[in-house]
Scaffold this active site. Structure first.
Site, PDB file in Angstrom:
ATOM      1  CE  LYS A   1       4.477   3.109   7.658  1.00 55.96           C
ATOM      2  NZ  LYS A   1       3.794   3.894   8.715  1.00 55.96           N
TER       3      LYS A   1
ATOM      4  CB  VAL B   1       3.632  -0.400   3.254  1.00 59.16           C
ATOM      5  CG1 VAL B   1       3.862  -1.566   4.212  1.00 59.16           C
ATOM      6  CG2 VAL B   1       3.413   0.887   4.046  1.00 59.16           C
TER       7      VAL B   1
ATOM      8  N   GLY C   1       1.019   5.449   1.560  1.00 58.10           N
ATOM      9  CA  GLY C   1       0.508   6.349   2.585  1.00 58.10           C
ATOM     10  C   GLY C   1       1.219   7.670   2.559  1.00 58.10           C
ATOM     11  CB  ALA C   2       1.039  10.568   4.852  1.00 56.34           C
ATOM     12  CG  PHE C   3       6.613   7.309   6.275  1.00 56.56           C
ATOM     13  CD1 PHE C   3       7.233   8.145   7.186  1.00 56.56           C
ATOM     14  CD2 PHE C   3       7.336   6.261   5.738  1.00 56.56           C
ATOM     15  CE1 PHE C   3       8.549   7.939   7.551  1.00 56.56           C
ATOM     16  CE2 PHE C   3       8.650   6.056   6.091  1.00 56.56           C
ATOM     17  CZ  PHE C   3       9.258   6.897   7.010  1.00 56.56           C
ATOM     18  N   GLY C   4       5.075   7.093   2.742  1.00 56.05           N
ATOM     19  CA  GLY C   4       5.715   6.486   1.579  1.00 56.05           C
ATOM     20  C   GLY C   4       5.015   5.205   1.185  1.00 56.05           C
TER      21      GLY C   4
ATOM     22  N   GLY D   1       0.820  -1.202   0.000  1.00 57.84           N
ATOM     23  CA  GLY D   1       0.000   0.000   0.000  1.00 57.84           C
ATOM     24  C   GLY D   1       0.854   1.252   0.000  1.00 57.84           C
TER      25      GLY D   1
ATOM     26  CG  ASP E   1      -3.681  10.311   9.432  1.00 57.10           C
ATOM     27  OD1 ASP E   1      -4.804  10.708   9.068  1.00 57.10           O
ATOM     28  OD2 ASP E   1      -2.833   9.882   8.636  1.00 57.10           O
TER      29      ASP E   1
END
Length: 673
Positions: free
Chosen positions: A382, A367, A362-365, A360, A479
């Protein structure tokens, strides 16, 4: 690579180049006897004198199930070469019984993407869960000793190929080869699958010599069922019988993976291509001028080329030096505790961060799914985006979650800061995110059961109670949403993604910050003032609970009218009309506890109250869901909340993660009543 070696490498690369590709390796296992070093025993299985027993060794009838699984995942598909492996296995087993009239139920050899495969006793052969018939995924060959009409068994002595179901694709009776599965004699089985021929063959014999003709032949393509990595094992079960199941030895091989070798550029010259006498070279003034031009060109070109190489070398060296300095400064900021992984190790486990391993975004990067073959474990890695924001979120997440210990939080296993990369390693969650299970899986006909939904609500409330009130410093997540709630193998909630979390001292006033989070989950006062408190987390929790109960996203667009519908408003309207239970997810077809559903919906509304002072604490929510406290009184009409000034932030500033905005049903709705 040190600078000196790098310079040599650059010069060589300027002269020649050769590709280097890596492919999956074939596996060859051999167990003349068994030990616990490489195997995992589940259920009632046991190990005695190098022989595996799969069910209880009792003199009285009992119900039992057990399985044994090889610890390490085996590669069956290479996404880089698109090759599926063939495999063959041989093992010796016996099925005996103290009471000859008490047979049932049999054993299986299986391949499964899950290293925790254990099913129910009886006709489920220790392979399938009786309450979740479609949960376990497997390819299995069953050696069935009991007629079970529920699974269309032909008789009480048969061999069958099973794929994700105990209703066999095809069966055969071993008595055709004069073999009785229940004889108590040692039987050797061979199972061969050829990916080229798309054929499964099963051989049986009382001796160690493989018969010429298979007992069971099935023409089938298993490439759709053989995942990139699978676990191999055996399972067995009994129900009201004293049947014993033993495995004495086992061998297993995969074939078909061919490592790709580097291409070597060679320049072979045959004797016939070399002239015996070199042709005469004419000498003239024009020739001399030509040679002078060539010499001049070389005299200018070579130094220029060498200077270019030195410039590249210098640029790479400086970049490397800065990267090392950055890595060291980052590591100095990291907390002690979680393991520091090697970058090479993570790259190998994720197949070079291959696209096929993406779980998937996400905001961080991004996965990735990681297989640590040496450890026999699966994790989620991640990988950050290359930005200053990525670094700050990385440090935030690591410093917070490394100190947290709770059964409903995703456990951090380690980290890595190398090559300009920021990576976190988490335990792998087999069932993915709540967002995926609620929406994507439902499109394929799978609906999350009511008992799981309620359990998820309780687990998430327990995690937030811990973060808000039981930690040394209060943690505000900021979040909370369905895509950040992961589900383990038993569908227990695990809250993750602490990239936006903030530490606060208890009883300390919150400080205004840039609003961050995802639209639809943000409390109105947080949008207005940018102050994150435990009550803003409670609001987000309330929205998630309503999603769980209703199976609808926080903000959707109706297909017919194209009107934007806010989930909180929609449920509150039904509540004011006295029919709140009508908000329940229709896909459950009424299979839920009505009182529990009403409680869950009212808890969701009380948490999503526009007035933050009226929202309950997470401890109170947990007590309500566990029937330890009376529910909060929810007003029939949604309270109005008016701010004296307009929103101080632009939409672009509000967003930290726009991944949900791409959904065709998602719309921005920042109206505050």
């Amino acid at each position: 690579m040190n600078p000196r070696k790098l310079l040599v490498f650059l010069i060589i690369c300027s002269l020649s180049c050769g590709p280097s590709l890596v492919s999956s390796n074939n596996v060859n296992l051999e167990f003349q006897f068994f030990n616990l070093r490489n195997l995992t025993l589940l259920g009632d299985s046991y190990l005695r004198n190098g022989v595996v027993g799969l069910t209880r060794d009792l003199e009285v009838p009992s119900s039992s199930s057990g399985s044994i699984i090889y610890n390490y995942p085996i590669a069956f598909f290479d996404p880089e070469t698109n090759v599926t492996a063939s495999f063959s296995t041989r093992f010796a087993f016996s099925i005996d019984n103290i009471n000859p009239t008490s047979f049932g139920d049999g054993l299986t050899f299986f391949l499964s993407p899950n290293n925790q495969t254990l099913g129910s006793p009886g006709g489920f052969l220790g392979l399938v869960n009786s309450s979740q018939l479609t949960k376990n995924r497997f390819i299995a060959v069953e050696f069935d000793t009991k007629l079970d009409l529920d699974f269309n068994d032909p008789d009480g002595n048969h061999v069958g190929l099973d794929i994700d179901s105990l209703i066999s694709v095809k069966t055969a009776n071993p008595m055709l080869r004069a073999i009785n599965l229940k004889s108590g004699n040692l039987i050797t089985a061979w199972i061969d699958y050829s990916n080229e021929r798309k054929k499964v063959e099963v051989f049986l014999s009382y001796s160690s010599f493989k018969p010429d003709e298979p007992l069971l032949t099935v023409d089938i393509d298993l490439s759709d069922y053989l995942k990139e990595f699978m676990f191999a094992g055996f399972s067995a079960s009994t129900e009201g019988s004293t049947e014993l199941h033993h495995i004495q030895n086992w061998s297993f091989q995969t074939t078909g993976f061919r490592p790709v070798r580097p291409r070597i550029h060679s320049h072979n010259v045959s004797d016939s291509s070399v002239p015996l006498r070199p042709p005469p070279i004419p000498v003239s003034d024009s020739g001399n001028r030509h040679h002078k031009r060539i010499g001049l060109a070389l005299g200018i070109g070579c130094p220029a080329f060498f200077c270019a190489v030195l410039v590249v070398f210098g640029w790479v060296s400086v970049k490397k030096w800065r990267g090392i300095r950055t890595d060291k400064s980052l590591k100095a900021e990291l907390v002690t505790g979680p393991r520091e992984f090697n970058y090479k190790e993570l790259k190998s486990a994720t197949k070079g961060f291959h696209q096929s391993r993406i779980l998937g975004h996400g905001a961080f990067g991004t996965v990735y799914k990681a297989f640590f073959v040496d450890l026999g474990t699966i994790s989620a890695v991640k990988r950050s985006k290359h930005s200053h924001e990525g670094k700050s979120e990385f440090l935030s997440e690591l410093s917070i979650i490394a100190c947290l210990r709770h059964k409903n939080l995703v456990q951090l296993q380690g980290w890595c800061v190398e090559k300009g990369e920021l990576l976190l390693v988490y335990e792998f969650m087999p069932n993915g995110s709540l967002d995926k299970v609620l929406y994507q899986d439902s499109e394929s006909g799978k609906t999350l059961k009511w008992s799981y939904r309620y359990n998820i609500a309780v687990g998430l409330a327990s995690a937030l109670t811990y973060l808000h009130q039981e930690c040394e410093q209060q943690v505000i997540h900021r979040d909370i949403k369905t895509s950040n709630i992961m589900l383990d193998g038993s569908y227990n909630a695990r809250l993750g993604d602490f990239g936006l979390a903030r530490l606060m001292d208890h009883d300390k006033s919150p400080v205004s910050t840039l609003t961050a989070g995802t639209m639809g989950y943000l409390a109105p006062e947080y949008l207005q003032y940018g102050k994150a408190t435990e009550k803003t987390d409670v609001f987000s929790y309330g929205v998630v609970i309503l999603e769980l109960a209703c199976g609808r996203r926080p903000i959707e667009r109706e297909e017919e009218s194209q009107k934007t519908v806010n989930l909180v408003d929609w449920v509150w309207k039904l509540y004011s009309e006295g029919k709140i239970v009508a908000a329940a997810d229709e896909r459950m077809t009424g299979e839920f506890d009505e009182a529990g559903m009403k409680k869950l919906l009212l808890v969701g509304l009380s948490c999503a109250n526009p007035d933050s002072s009226e929202r309950p604490s997470m401890r109170r929510v947990l007590q309500i869901l566990n029937n330890e406290a009376e529910p909060v009184v929810v007003p029939k009409v949604k309270p109005s909340l008016t701010f004296s000034n307009s929103l101080p932030l632009s939409i672009n500033e509000i967003f930290s993660d726009g991944e949900d905005c791409g959904s065709p049903k998602s719309q921005l709705d920042i109206r505050v009543d």
